[in-house]
Scaffold this active site. Structure first.
Site, PDB file in Angstrom:
ATOM      1  N   THR A 140      20.647 136.179 -72.492  1.00  9.85           N
ATOM      2  CA  THR A 140      21.377 135.356 -71.514  1.00  9.85           C
ATOM      3  C   THR A 140      20.396 134.709 -70.540  1.00  9.85           C
ATOM      4  O   THR A 140      20.713 133.671 -69.956  1.00  9.85           O
ATOM      5  CB  THR A 140      22.415 136.194 -70.735  1.00  9.85           C
ATOM      6  OG1 THR A 140      21.793 137.419 -70.339  1.00  9.85           O
ATOM      7  CG2 THR A 140      23.623 136.491 -71.585  1.00  9.85           C
TER       8      THR A 140
ATOM      9  N   LYS B 179      11.358 142.545 -78.032  1.00  9.47           N
ATOM     10  CA  LYS B 179      11.322 141.291 -77.272  1.00  9.47           C
ATOM     11  C   LYS B 179       9.935 140.641 -77.318  1.00  9.47           C
ATOM     12  O   LYS B 179       9.755 139.497 -76.921  1.00  9.47           O
ATOM     13  CB  LYS B 179      11.762 141.533 -75.828  1.00  9.47           C
ATOM     14  CG  LYS B 179      13.230 141.956 -75.712  1.00  9.47           C
ATOM     15  CD  LYS B 179      13.597 142.267 -74.270  1.00  9.47           C
ATOM     16  CE  LYS B 179      14.983 142.856 -74.096  1.00  9.47           C
ATOM     17  NZ  LYS B 179      16.066 141.841 -74.175  1.00  9.47           N
TER      18      LYS B 179
ATOM     19  N   LYS C 258      20.132 130.826 -68.606  1.00  6.11           N
ATOM     20  CA  LYS C 258      19.834 130.516 -67.194  1.00  6.11           C
ATOM     21  C   LYS C 258      18.682 129.521 -67.115  1.00  6.11           C
ATOM     22  O   LYS C 258      18.717 128.566 -66.326  1.00  6.11           O
ATOM     23  CB  LYS C 258      19.481 131.802 -66.431  1.00  6.11           C
ATOM     24  CG  LYS C 258      20.648 132.774 -66.317  1.00  6.11           C
ATOM     25  CD  LYS C 258      20.212 134.188 -65.927  1.00  6.11           C
ATOM     26  CE  LYS C 258      21.322 135.172 -66.280  1.00  6.11           C
ATOM     27  NZ  LYS C 258      20.884 136.581 -66.256  1.00  6.11           N
TER      28      LYS C 258
ATOM     29  N   LYS D 191      12.328 139.707 -68.565  1.00  5.56           N
ATOM     30  CA  LYS D 191      13.392 140.464 -69.235  1.00  5.56           C
ATOM     31  C   LYS D 191      12.911 141.887 -69.331  1.00  5.56           C
ATOM     32  O   LYS D 191      11.745 142.175 -69.032  1.00  5.56           O
ATOM     33  CB  LYS D 191      13.663 139.894 -70.633  1.00  5.56           C
ATOM     34  CG  LYS D 191      12.397 139.710 -71.484  1.00  5.56           C
ATOM     35  CD  LYS D 191      12.697 139.115 -72.847  1.00  5.56           C
ATOM     36  CE  LYS D 191      12.895 137.630 -72.796  1.00  5.56           C
ATOM     37  NZ  LYS D 191      14.098 137.173 -73.485  1.00  5.56           N
ATOM     38  N   ARG D 192      13.775 142.831 -69.742  1.00  2.00           N
ATOM     39  CA  ARG D 192      13.313 144.197 -69.938  1.00  2.00           C
ATOM     40  C   ARG D 192      12.121 144.200 -70.905  1.00  2.00           C
ATOM     41  O   ARG D 192      12.051 143.378 -71.817  1.00  2.00           O
ATOM     42  CB  ARG D 192      14.444 145.072 -70.483  1.00  2.00           C
ATOM     43  CG  ARG D 192      15.530 145.359 -69.462  1.00  2.00           C
ATOM     44  CD  ARG D 192      14.957 146.091 -68.246  1.00  2.00           C
ATOM     45  NE  ARG D 192      14.556 147.427 -68.586  1.00  2.00           N
ATOM     46  CZ  ARG D 192      15.279 148.512 -68.359  1.00  2.00           C
ATOM     47  NH1 ARG D 192      16.446 148.420 -67.756  1.00  2.00           N
ATOM     48  NH2 ARG D 192      14.852 149.708 -68.710  1.00  2.00           N
TER      49      ARG D 192
ATOM     50  N   HIS E  50      26.820 145.082 -78.347  1.00  2.00           N
ATOM     51  CA  HIS E  50      25.698 144.328 -77.771  1.00  2.00           C
ATOM     52  C   HIS E  50      24.368 144.633 -78.426  1.00  2.00           C
ATOM     53  O   HIS E  50      23.324 144.292 -77.867  1.00  2.00           O
ATOM     54  CB  HIS E  50      25.562 144.611 -76.273  1.00  2.00           C
ATOM     55  CG  HIS E  50      26.730 144.189 -75.447  1.00  2.00           C
ATOM     56  ND1 HIS E  50      26.779 142.979 -74.800  1.00  2.00           N
ATOM     57  CD2 HIS E  50      27.896 144.819 -75.170  1.00  2.00           C
ATOM     58  CE1 HIS E  50      27.926 142.891 -74.137  1.00  2.00           C
ATOM     59  NE2 HIS E  50      28.629 143.991 -74.352  1.00  2.00           N
TER      60      HIS E  50
HETATM   61  C1  26Q Z   1      23.384 154.066 -73.705  1.00  3.73           C
HETATM   62  C2  26Q Z   1      23.518 155.432 -73.775  1.00  3.73           C
HETATM   63  C3  26Q Z   1      22.840 156.250 -72.884  1.00  3.73           C
HETATM   64  C4  26Q Z   1      22.033 155.678 -71.908  1.00  3.73           C
HETATM   65  C5  26Q Z   1      21.895 154.295 -71.840  1.00  3.73           C
HETATM   66  C6  26Q Z   1      22.571 153.484 -72.752  1.00  3.73           C
HETATM   67  C7  26Q Z   1      22.429 152.019 -72.679  1.00  3.73           C
HETATM   68  C8  26Q Z   1      22.405 151.363 -71.452  1.00  3.73           C
HETATM   69  C9  26Q Z   1      22.268 149.994 -71.393  1.00  3.73           C
HETATM   70  C10 26Q Z   1      22.336 151.269 -73.824  1.00  3.73           C
HETATM   71  C11 26Q Z   1      22.217 149.871 -73.762  1.00  3.73           C
HETATM   72  C12 26Q Z   1      22.186 149.235 -72.535  1.00  3.73           C
HETATM   73  C13 26Q Z   1      22.057 147.781 -72.391  1.00  3.73           C
HETATM   74  C14 26Q Z   1      22.053 146.921 -73.379  1.00  3.73           C
HETATM   75  C15 26Q Z   1      21.902 145.477 -73.162  1.00  3.73           C
HETATM   76  O1  26Q Z   1      21.662 145.025 -72.056  1.00  3.73           O
HETATM   77  N1  26Q Z   1      22.033 144.678 -74.220  1.00  3.73           N
HETATM   78  C16 26Q Z   1      21.924 143.238 -74.090  1.00  3.73           C
HETATM   79  O2  26Q Z   1      23.224 142.719 -73.868  1.00  3.73           O
HETATM   80  C17 26Q Z   1      23.174 141.327 -73.577  1.00  3.73           C
HETATM   81  C18 26Q Z   1      24.581 140.874 -73.235  1.00  3.73           C
HETATM   82  O3  26Q Z   1      25.366 140.834 -74.378  1.00  3.73           O
HETATM   83  C19 26Q Z   1      22.587 140.555 -74.751  1.00  3.73           C
HETATM   84  O4  26Q Z   1      22.454 139.216 -74.353  1.00  3.73           O
HETATM   85  C20 26Q Z   1      21.226 141.121 -75.140  1.00  3.73           C
HETATM   86  O5  26Q Z   1      20.767 140.503 -76.323  1.00  3.73           O
HETATM   87  C21 26Q Z   1      21.331 142.624 -75.340  1.00  3.73           C
HETATM   88  O6  26Q Z   1      20.041 143.169 -75.587  1.00  3.73           O
END
Ligand code: 26Q
Length: 831
Positions: free
Chosen positions: A674, A572, A678, A566-567, A375
């Site tokens: 995503t 972004k 929406k 979004k975050r 991702h």
């Molecule tokens: C990893 C290791 C330790 C702590 C936290 C994490 C961690 C947690 C959440 C790393 C990444 C995330 C989340 C990532 C995320 O939300 N990515 C998004 O995924 C969506 C679904 O595929 C995409 O549409 C987005 O582009 C992407 O940013």
């Protein structure tokens, strides 16, 4: 008994009970039973919370019947199953979704009316299940909805965090985090399943021993054990009788653990140990990129992988005894990013150390049932764990990783003899002063499928980050463009638009979004356009009320609702958005307002608590908003608001009321997005870069119905070589004035210099996100947006076309592709 499946005790007749009736009168009767006899409340109760709970139980018991029927159907079919392993499931609220998917919305509405409260009052009592950060977690939730709707035997496995994603408050323009104790009043949708408790081990050491026949075995000894207790959540399909399962694990201390310490006379140590065990599932890490090195996070990841695999294996053994010949053909594990990728060595360990298999046999099974979804394209977000930490926490698992790596590297060196540079590049272990395990490489080596989440993203993966692996195994790599579920993100959140669409083409689009294409010709029908416009206006009223309540800012629904939620992350580019806002403000102040389009700009999102720049960007947005909203000269031509605590439930009000969707990441950085889908589904038009799924959205709606701007991904990389923001600023009078306003302290009158880091990042030739590079193109595109909005008929037409071409972005399509190319499951009707 942990880890052991007791023989079923048959209670005759239980599954033959008549189904619970769904009419309003019976719903009221069961509601009253739960309210009075189960929850013990009466007419003097002042809180609506118990109304919500009683209604939730009334609906849950109707789900339970279908849940059992679905399980029986899966067992009878003895079909292949898939398990979606994810550290995050961002479910949001369940009540409305359950009613919708059971097809009893009208009946419940009638019942609620008889009870004497409004539907909204009751639904508003439910706290979001916020067990995720953002896109990746919400995608998992949308996937579960589609799997149930397509009647696929897919089960979600995750963690039952005691505290979900933090609540965000804004104080003096700055983010303040508050704990989200979402389980405080209980969670009526879950069902505890003590009887399927598993034991997960940590620490200790690995021992080699020979059995009485002289065969060698590894034993993992002196471990600290933690119980994994499952809680099941029902996942109803759309009006099809199927109810799938999301199983969330909670950590609990073992009894033995307590006793040993307790008998040794150390009560407080015993309590401390208990806390250490239960800490594992205490809190979701609020980081949407990687959080480096935290031992507790690695514990969470292994805890999920191990408990889930043991659960699947225990079920397998209860049905097939210890015959694993078909295990690899009948099970598939989809890894939601690398977070659960300990599953690769853990399945090896369980098959070898616990089931007595040899390496070849175990590897054959493991590498045939693991599949990995990536991702992210940000190299710094690729997960790595220090070898030392791994050795301490999971010594036996690390041994297995070493062996996987050794065998893998020998494959590489026989393909490319003497290419030591390649070996170093591809090794699962990154050498150096503090050696690391590269989790993405572990996942690729252990999986038969590796996919990205949008066409561009998948292409960039094989050209860049995973290039070496693509050369070795091109057949593993594939794309699965993301989607969103049209049940929550159209039918539920936008009843006005859904009714209008259903009036013309029937309700079929909810179960098969390809049908929504049939409204495309209606874009030419003036009467339909007028009704479409009226629905949008009503949704804007709802959104304006939320903004008024949450931000104390008044949005006029005749203005263009311009939204970015979004975050908060530099890639972004919320910063680019706010630079444009400052530019509009500057134009108003200069009197350059001929043919002006009034705008209401809404920005929302959470920043990771430790991400300094993201938090500063929130502060800037809030300060700019205050100056603009308080300036009498602006006079309603521009309004700006930062919406606190953006979450799933907020998006359900936001996306129906949006005119313009901001998808403005630096090209090549957003894997998919995503939120963009929406918004489009709800008739917003996108302004966006050629990044992630924006590209595919534009392909669907056509160039005329999408405002594209900015450098492309290759252009971004090309420009990096000679990027000179100072000269870009100097040669652009509008950008110069914006930077001038920023530097002058206009937005931080009594907070001298606080935005200096932001100014420095824009002016930095090594600015990764190239904000200045895209400013001119962005402002020009926004000009075209404003012009288009002045022509109401034209804008409404674009809005209709966007919704009409959103069919591709249903997760039903995404999941059908996962199933066609990766899982190969047969749909199983519930009865
Ligand atoms: C990893 C290791 C330790 C702590 C936290 C994490 C961690 C947690 C959440 C790393 C990444 C995330 C989340 C990532 C995320 O939300 N990515 C998004 O995924 C969506 C679904 O595929 C995409 O549409 C987005 O582009 C992407 O940013």
């Amino acid at each position: 008994m942990p880890g052991r499946h007791l023989k079923a005790i048959r209670t005759p007749g239980l599954e033959d009970l008549p189904p619970l009736p769904m009419d309003a009168a019976n719903l009221v009767r069961d509601f009253e039973h739960h309210y009075a006899h189960h929850l013990g409340r009466d007419k003097y109760c002042r809180s609506l919370r118990y109304h919500y709970q009683a209604l939730a139980f009334t609906i849950r018991e109707r789900l339970l019947e279908r849940w059992n029927q679905t399980r029986y159907a899966y067992i009878a079919a003895s079909s292949k199953s898939c398990y979606y392993l994810s550290l995050e499931f961002l479910m949001g609220r369940a009540l409305g979704n359950s009613m919708l998917n059971l097809g009893i919305t009208d009946e419940v509405a009638a019942a609620v009316h008889q009870i004497g409260v409004t539907m909204e009052e009751i639904t508003d009592e439910e706290i979001d299940a916020g067990l995720g950060n953002g896109g990746l977690g919400r995608l998992a939730a949308c996937f579960l909805d589609s799997c149930a709707t397509l009647q696929l035997p897919v089960m979600g496995y995750g963690i039952r965090y005691e505290y979900g994603m933090f609540r965000q408050r804004i104080e003096d323009g700055r983010q303040v985090e508050e704990p989200d104790h979402w389980l405080r009043d209980g969670h009526p949708w879950e069902l505890e399943r003590q009887e399927y408790t598993q034991v997960v081990r940590f620490g200790g050491r690995s021992e080699f021993m020979r059995d009485y026949q002289g065969a060698g075995h590894f034993r993992w000894v002196d471990t600290q054990d933690v119980l994994a207790v499952p809680y099941d959540i029902p996942i109803p399909g759309h009006r099809n009788g199927t109810v799938n399962t999301l199983r969330l694990w909670k950590a609990a201390a073992t009894d033995e653990f307590d006793l040993v310490e307790f008998n040794a006379g150390s009560y407080s140590e015993s309590v401390a140990m208990k806390n250490a065990a239960e800490n594992i599932t205490m809190v979701l890490y609020p980081n949407d990129a990687s959080e480096s090195g935290k031992a507790l996070r690695l514990r969470q990841q292994y805890f999920l992988a191990s408990a889930s695999l043991q659960d699947v294996i225990a079920r397998w053994i209860s049905r097939n005894r210890r015959d694993f010949t078909e295990f690899g053909d009948k099970n598939c594990f989809q890894l939601n990013d690398t977070h659960p990728s300990c599953a690769v060595p853990e399945l090896m360990r369980l098959l070898m150390d616990e089931q007595g298999m040899g390496w070849e046999e175990a590897w054959n099974i493991t590498s045939r049932c693991m599949a990995y979804t990536n991702h992210t394209l940000l190299p710094e977000a690729l997960e790595k764990w220090s070898l030392d930490l791994f050795r301490q926490l999971l010594p036996r698992v690390l041994e297995i990783i070493f062996e996987i790596n050794a065998r893998f590297l020998s494959e590489v060196s026989s393909r490319w003899p003497g290419d030591s540079d390649r070996l170093r590049r591809m090794s699962i272990i990154e050498e150096g002063p503090d050696p690391q395990v590269r989790m993405a490489y572990l996942a690729i080596v252990g999986s038969f499928s590796v996919n990205g989440v949008a066409a561009l993203h998948s292409q960039l993966l094989v050209e860049g980050l995973f290039r070496d692996f693509y050369e070795l195994w091109p057949e593993k790599f594939n794309n699965k463009t993301n989607g969103v579920t049209p049940r929550r993100w159209l039918a539920w959140c936008n009843p006005g638009l859904s009714r209008l669409i259903a009036d013309r083409i029937g309700e079929g689009f909810v179960a098969d979004l390809e049908h929504i294409r049939e409204i495309a010709p209606l874009a030419d029908d003036p009467e339909f356009r007028e009704r479409w416009y009226q629905v949008k206006q009503a949704n804007k009223e709802r959104l304006a009320a939320l903004v008024k309540e949450q931000c104390s800012v008044e949005f006029d629904v005749h203005g263009l609702f311009d939204v970015q939620v979004k975050r908060i992350h530099e890639y972004k580019r919320q910063l680019l958005n706010i630079l444009h806002v400052i530019h509009l403000y500057d134009r108003i102040k200069r009197g350059d307002t001929e043919n002006w389009t009034d705008r209401c700009v809404l920005i929302g999102g959470k920043a990771a608590p430790g991400y300094f720049m993201a938090k500063l960007i929130i502060k800037l947005i809030c300060n700019v908003a205050k100056v603009i909203n308080d300036d009498a000269v602006v006079n309603g031509r521009l309004k700006v608001a930062f919406l606190p605590n953006y979450r799933v439930t907020a998006m359900e009000i936001i996306c129906p009321g949006t005119d313009l969707s901001e998808q403005i990441s630096t090209a090549g950085k957003e894997a998919s997005g995503t939120g963009n889908m929406k918004f489009m589904m709800n008739g917003a038009v996108t302004i966006g870069t050629l990044d992630g799924a924006n590209i595919e959205i534009r392909e669907e709606v056509g160039d005329d119905n999408f405002f594209v701007f900015g450098l492309t991904a290759p252009e971004v990389e090309e420009m990096r070589r000679s990027y000179d923001p100072a000269s870009i600023v100097a040669n652009d009078p509008d950008l110069s004035r914006v930077m001038q306003l920023l530097s002058s302290g206009h937005f931080n009158m009594f907070e001298t210099g606080i935005f200096a880091p932001i100014i420095a990042s824009i002016m930095n030739p090594r600015d990764l996100w190239m904000v200045a590079a895209d400013f001119r193109s962005f402002v020009n595109a926004q000009r075209r947006v404003s012009e288009a909005y002045l022509d109401r008929e034209r804008w409404t037409r674009m809005s209709i076309v966007n919704t009409a071409h959103s069919g591709k972005f249903s997760t039903d399509r995404t999941i059908s592709e996962y199933n066609r190319d990766i899982w190969h499951l047969k749909p199983v009707p519930a009865s």
